[in-house]
Structure formats: C-alpha cells, structure tokens
Design an enzyme around this catalytic site. Structure first.
Site, mmCIF file in Angstrom:
data_model
loop_
_atom_site.group_PDB
_atom_site.id
_atom_site.type_symbol
_atom_site.label_atom_id
_atom_site.label_comp_id
_atom_site.label_asym_id
_atom_site.label_seq_id
_atom_site.Cartn_x
_atom_site.Cartn_y
_atom_site.Cartn_z
ATOM 1 N N GLU A 8 0.825 -1.208 0.000
ATOM 2 C CA GLU A 8 0.000 0.000 0.000
ATOM 3 C C GLU A 8 0.859 1.259 0.000
ATOM 4 O O GLU A 8 0.735 2.120 -0.871
ATOM 5 C CB GLU A 8 -0.933 0.003 1.209
ATOM 6 N N ASP A 61 1.390 3.992 -3.027
ATOM 7 C CA ASP A 61 0.963 5.375 -2.829
ATOM 8 C C ASP A 61 2.064 6.367 -3.206
ATOM 9 O O ASP A 61 1.831 7.327 -3.951
ATOM 10 C CB ASP A 61 0.554 5.602 -1.371
ATOM 11 N N SER A 83 -7.089 2.115 -4.106
ATOM 12 C CA SER A 83 -5.944 2.598 -3.328
ATOM 13 C C SER A 83 -4.924 3.296 -4.211
ATOM 14 O O SER A 83 -4.179 4.155 -3.747
ATOM 15 C CB SER A 83 -5.265 1.433 -2.604
#
Length: 645
Positions: free
Chosen positions: A312, A316, A578
């Site tokens: 994650e 990002d 995400s």
C-alpha cells in the site's frame, strides 16, 4: 489475564446500589440502548472514591449553517470562493453561547463543584472536571459500573442519567455517561481490599478492512520506462502522463511551502530502497533518497527496511511523488505497532484527525466527546513496545491535499462515530483542505467474511456502502482501467480485474448533498437501475437493495489496475482504488501549485467545482461494479465514474 490482576484488586464486589432519586425538575437526558453493551463483559461496582474524568459536551452553535458556509468557500459561483477560514475562525463560529457556558457552570457550582475545579476546553466545546464516584452519582442521579471491553480495557459508564430540565437545550451529553470512558490506569492506582474473578474477553467482531487489491503479481518482464505500448499490462509514470495529459515539473522549479500532499498510512510502511529502485527505473529526474516527510502519529514509524515494506505505502508514494516532485509529500504514519494491527482495532481515523486538529481531541458531536474508549487506541499504550507518550493533539498542520486509501464499511462503525468524523471533514474543508478517499475494491458489497456471508447487508442481499466515503464533505475516487489489448488513447472502463471491482453505491447514513443532486437524478434517469430500493437508509424494513436518497459514491475516478510498483526489492503490479486516490490527489496538488503561483488560493473542498464543470472530464460509460450476488450499477454518461482529461 495476569495483566489485569492489579485492576481486579481495585474493584469492590458489592451491590449495584440504587441511584439517588432525582428531583422533579430533572429529566432523563440519555439512556443506553439495551444492545449497546453486547460486546462487554461482567460489570462491577467501583469504589466510591474513584476519581472520574467528567466531561460535559456543550451544545454548539451554527452546526446547521456549516454546509452553507462550506459552499460559500467551495462553490465556483460564490463571491467568497477560495476565501478559506482559519482554524480559530472555525472554533469561534461553532463554540457554545455564553448563556450555555454560564448556565451549566452555575448548575455545577450549585451542586458542589467549585469553579476552580472546572476547565473550559480550548475549542470551547467542553467543561471538564475531576469528580469522585460519589460526586458523579449524586450530580447525575445515576449508578456507575465497571466492565471490560474486547481490548481488555476497563470502562465505566451508567445505564442512564438525569439533568435539570432547563439545561437540556445547553448540554449535548456527559461522559462518563451512557458512553463510557477508559479508566484502566486509574483503577491500577486505586487498589483496595477485595477482588473478583475476571470474565472471558469476547472476541472482536469486525476487523479493519484495508482497501488494497490482491493478489500481487511479479512482473516477468519490466516495462520499458518510456514505452506506451504496454500500459494495458503495467501502468508507469509515462502512462499516467499520457492518460491525464500532464508533464513532470522542472526539477529546479520553486514550489510553494503551503502546498504539500499528505498521505495517510496505517499498519503498512514504505521503504526508501524501493523508492530509489523505482526512481532509477521510471523517474530518473527524482533524486535518490527523496522521500516523504514523516509526521509520526502516536508511535507510527517509517520508513522500514525493504524486507518489511508494504504494498500500500509503496504504491501510494511511487504513484504520487513522480507527479508532484519537487513538491513535498508527507506521510501521516498513524498509531503504534499494537494498535495499528488489524486484529486489535475497530475504529479508524480518529487519532489521525486528533493529530492534525487539536480541537478534534475534545470535539463533541452526535453522542461522542473525544475518542471512543471501545473503538479507538488509548495512549499511553501499556502494551509491550506500545507508544508511551500522550495522545497527540494538534501537533501537525494538515497539508493542502490528503489522500486516504484505507477504510471500512458503514455497518462496521456506529453512525455517531461516522457523523462526528464527517463534521471534522467539513471543518477541514472550510480551512481549504482537500481530502481524497479510495472508494473501495468490492463493488457494491463489502469484504466477504467481514461479519457477513459475502460482505453485504440483510442476509447478503443489500448493498454495503463504504466508510468514510459516505460523508459528503470529501472526494471519493473510484478506479478505471485500460482494457487488455487497448492503449492510452482508447477510452478507459470501470476497473474489473480478478475479483476487484471499483467500489460505489449510496450511503445509508448521509443524504444526497445539493451539489450532487442533479448528477444523481440524471444517473437514475439514464441508467434506470433495475433493483428495488428503499429510502432514508431503512434497509431492514424493506426489500430494496440500495438507498435511493443516499449520498452517491464515488465522485471521480483514476486508473487503478496493473500499477507497476517496487515492493521489497521486487517489481510487481498492485492496484485498487488505493492507487486511484493518490493519483487524483497528486493531480489536484499540481492544480493547487498553479493557482498559488498566480496569487489564488488552493482549491480546498473541490466537489462543487467538479460537479459544476463536468466538461473537464471524460465519461466512463462501460463497466459495472458487481457485488451482493448482482452486477451492481452500470456506468452511464455523466456519472458514476468520470476521470480527468
């Protein structure tokens, strides 16, 4: 239960007692619902001298005016557009009236709580004082008990309490009241003779659901950095630049110090090694060692060795930094190692909001003052290697844009918890903060096994909205994709890849906001969903599958499938909404930069502008978001998932 042996000796196994009969001028102000303690275990009567941290939440002014005030600074036709408020102006606008403060103080003083004992909180919303158990029970004509929650923490509350009738218009609620407070540390320091055996802690139900597309795929052949022919297989920075028609900033550009991009992370961490590998391969204009500034919240740590890196955080920052560089990125790494693990926490975002707005620590709304002792971390953390400092309040200034790729489903958390956070998102919007949240990766449903057969409501049939997405004062970002065999010059479609479907639907808690009403109406008219529906979130008494008058999710979309990422030293593909949220947030950060260069403000809460100017988007007209044993909603011209030109 050795950890609580000192607590158990602090409790007195006595009769539950009888509350002092209230005077005829008093009325019951709050009474706990019979099911409210379903996750709690055996209750005991605490010692009469136990000191309780009493908090009286005062009725605030102008809450009903807040949406109009936000539209004043956020709607493009407003004369006040872009004239954002300061944090102090927000506090002054919503603080309780002098009449409210004086009336409640007078009642306390008349009841024996001397004025010097009473503190008025900085955000003006609380009156606080320490009181013995006897004083609290006499003041509120109630009986307090101690019980143990699913985290093993000791809580005290009462079934109901009364206040003078004339104060009902001044007092929102009182804690500890029917909502308890954590008194674990107080009990440890208040041992008396006697003891009881502890009950069995019940297992926690819902876990925190991180929004991240799985499984991860290792790339057998790395895409060539400037090759656009493989964007349907692996999204790289050059693919995004071509899709959304932007170029990298000049590395020598002078950038504003008031325009950083913040990214929320929890229980997932980036590695500088992975960032450096990504730069070397796909973004050589970025200096080796460049990474986000750490804003550590209540023990959050970053970066980590590459062997501990998470997909994650890696995704990002490897998406966002090449878009905004040399503009600064900030990581809000939240909570210590104990509370950030999925198994040990139900709530989400409260400690983060505490850290970027100190007034939120003591803000009262919808039955909640401060953090929830059953749902949120308690600091200092007594667990092994827990964060031993105090809860962090107002230690960081919020960045102009914030990306959040985490969340839950609406049914996972109480409505009051979500409404309190939603009010905070509104107040941040008043101050010019843009918040972008991933809409979820399970279509119209939730996470299978998350307390339900298939992540859906009412026997697995009713669509399950995501949280905090249903709040109307933030921007939801869904996911699009390049179909296999297509190019960056072909229309994107709604994301659908190996069980991942872009999240979307309609809130059961929040109504359709005015800025979105026309788009929602047009969507229903054009797409004509064939499912039965209900109104006002009442799915329990209906055969409908979705709330016809709920806030629509998402607002916008960006690519979210087959994102090329280095994780743990390996090049893989990740994805999900995400990925979409930091892409969109980074592009808005670039827009902010251009506005600041010519003396304008940042965009702040951007939804009214987006809905007022659909011409800046391309429509995604193909695809669905299946879930709950249905095909979900179909894309239609105008909405649900537009993406930036």
């Amino acid at each position: 239960m050795k950890e609580f042996s000192c607590i158990i000796t602090a409790l007195w196994l006595g009769s539950l007692g009888t509350a002092i009969k209230p005077p005829t001028t008093d009325v019951v102000h709050e009474q706990r619902h019979p099911d409210a303690s379903s996750t709690l275990i055996k209750r005991w009567k605490p010692h009469s001298g136990l000191q309780l941290p009493m908090r009286i939440g005062l009725k605030q002014n102008n809450i009903e005016k807040a949406p109009r005030w936000l539209m004043d600074v956020a709607h493009p036709t407003s004369k006040k557009y872009g004239k954002h408020w300061t944090a102090q102006e927000v506090i002054e606008a919503f603080k309780p009236s002098d009449e409210t403060v004086d009336s409640v103080k007078q009642w306390l003083e008349d009841s024996g709580i001397a004025e010097w004992r009473i503190t008025h909180s900085n955000n003006k919303a609380w009156l606080a004082f320490e009181a013995s158990l006897d004083e609290a029970e006499t003041l509120l004509h109630s009986d307090y008990l101690v019980y143990q929650n699913t985290n093993g923490r000791m809580i005290t509350d009462c079934e109901s309490y009364t206040i003078p009738q004339h104060l009902t218009k001044h007092i929102d609620y009182i804690t500890p009241g029917v909502k308890g407070v954590d008194i674990t540390s107080r009990l440890r320091h208040h041992a008396i003779k006697g003891g009881v055996s502890s009950g069995q802690v019940r297992p926690r139900g819902t876990k925190l659901g991180r929004r991240r597309f799985k499984p991860r795929k290792r790339l057998s052949t790395a895409p060539i950095p400037k090759d656009l022919s493989t964007c349907d297989k692996a999204i790289t920075p050059v693919c995004l630049q071509t899709l959304y028609q932007f170029e990298s900033l000049d590395t020598t550009s002078v950038v504003s110090s008031n325009n950083s991009l913040g990214i929320f992370e929890e229980a997932d961490y980036y590695s500088q090694v992975d960032l450096n590998l990504f730069y070397a391969k796909y973004a050589p204009h970025i200096s080796k060692g460049w990474g986000p500034e750490l804003n550590s919240i209540d023990g959050g740590e970053a970066p980590v060795p590459f062997t501990q890196a998470g997909g994650e955080s890696s995704m990002d920052f490897q998406l966002a930094i090449p878009i905004i560089y040399p503009q600064k990125a900030v990581v809000y790494q939240t909570d210590d190692g104990y509370y950030s693990t999925l198994e040990n926490k139900m709530g989400i975002f409260n400690t983060f909001l505490d850290a970027i707005d100190g007034s939120y620590c003591t803000y009262c709304s919808d039955g909640e003052c401060g953090n929830d002792p059953e749902l949120d971390p308690v600091y200092p953390d007594s667990h092994h290697n827990g964060y031993k400092g105090k809860l962090m309040c107002g230690v960081y200034k919020p960045t102009a844009a914030i990306s959040i790729s985490y969340g839950k489903q609406e049914q996972d958390l109480p409505a009051y918890y979500q409404k309190r956070q939603c009010n905070e998102f509104l107040k941040l919007g008043l101050q010019g903060v843009s918040i972008f949240v991933a809409s979820g990766d399970t279509g119209v449903g939730g996470i299978p096994g998350d307390g339900t057969r298939n992540g859906c409501l009412r026997n697995g049939k009713v669509f399950s909205p995501t949280q905090p997405n249903s709040c109307p004062w933030l921007t939801n970002v869904g996911a699009s994709m390049i179909p296999r065999g297509k190019t960056v010059n072909d229309p994107e479609v709604a994301a659908a890849s190996e069980g991942f479907y872009s999240g979307g639907g309609f809130s059961n808690i929040f109504p359709i906001p005015d800025y979105q009403s026309e788009a929602v109406e047009n969507f229903f008219e054009i797409s004509k969903p064939r499912y039965a529906y209900y109104h006002n979130g009442s799915y329990g008494s209906s055969n409908g599958l979705y709330n016809r008058n709920g806030r629509g999710i998402p607002d916008v979309a960006a690519n979210g499938v087959n994102i090329a990422v280095y994780v743990g030293g390996s090049l893989v593909t990740e994805g999900g909404t995400s990925a979409s949220a930091p892409i969109f947030a980074a592009l808005v950060t670039r827009i902010n930069e251009e506005r600041l260069k010519i003396g304008k403000s940042v965009v702040g809460f951007v939804n009214p502008v987006l809905y007022a100017h659909p011409e800046v988007f391309n429509d995604i007209v193909n695809g669905t978001n299946p879930g709950c044993d249905t095909q979900g909603f179909s894309c239609a011209p105008g909405w649900v998932s537009p993406y930036l030109k």
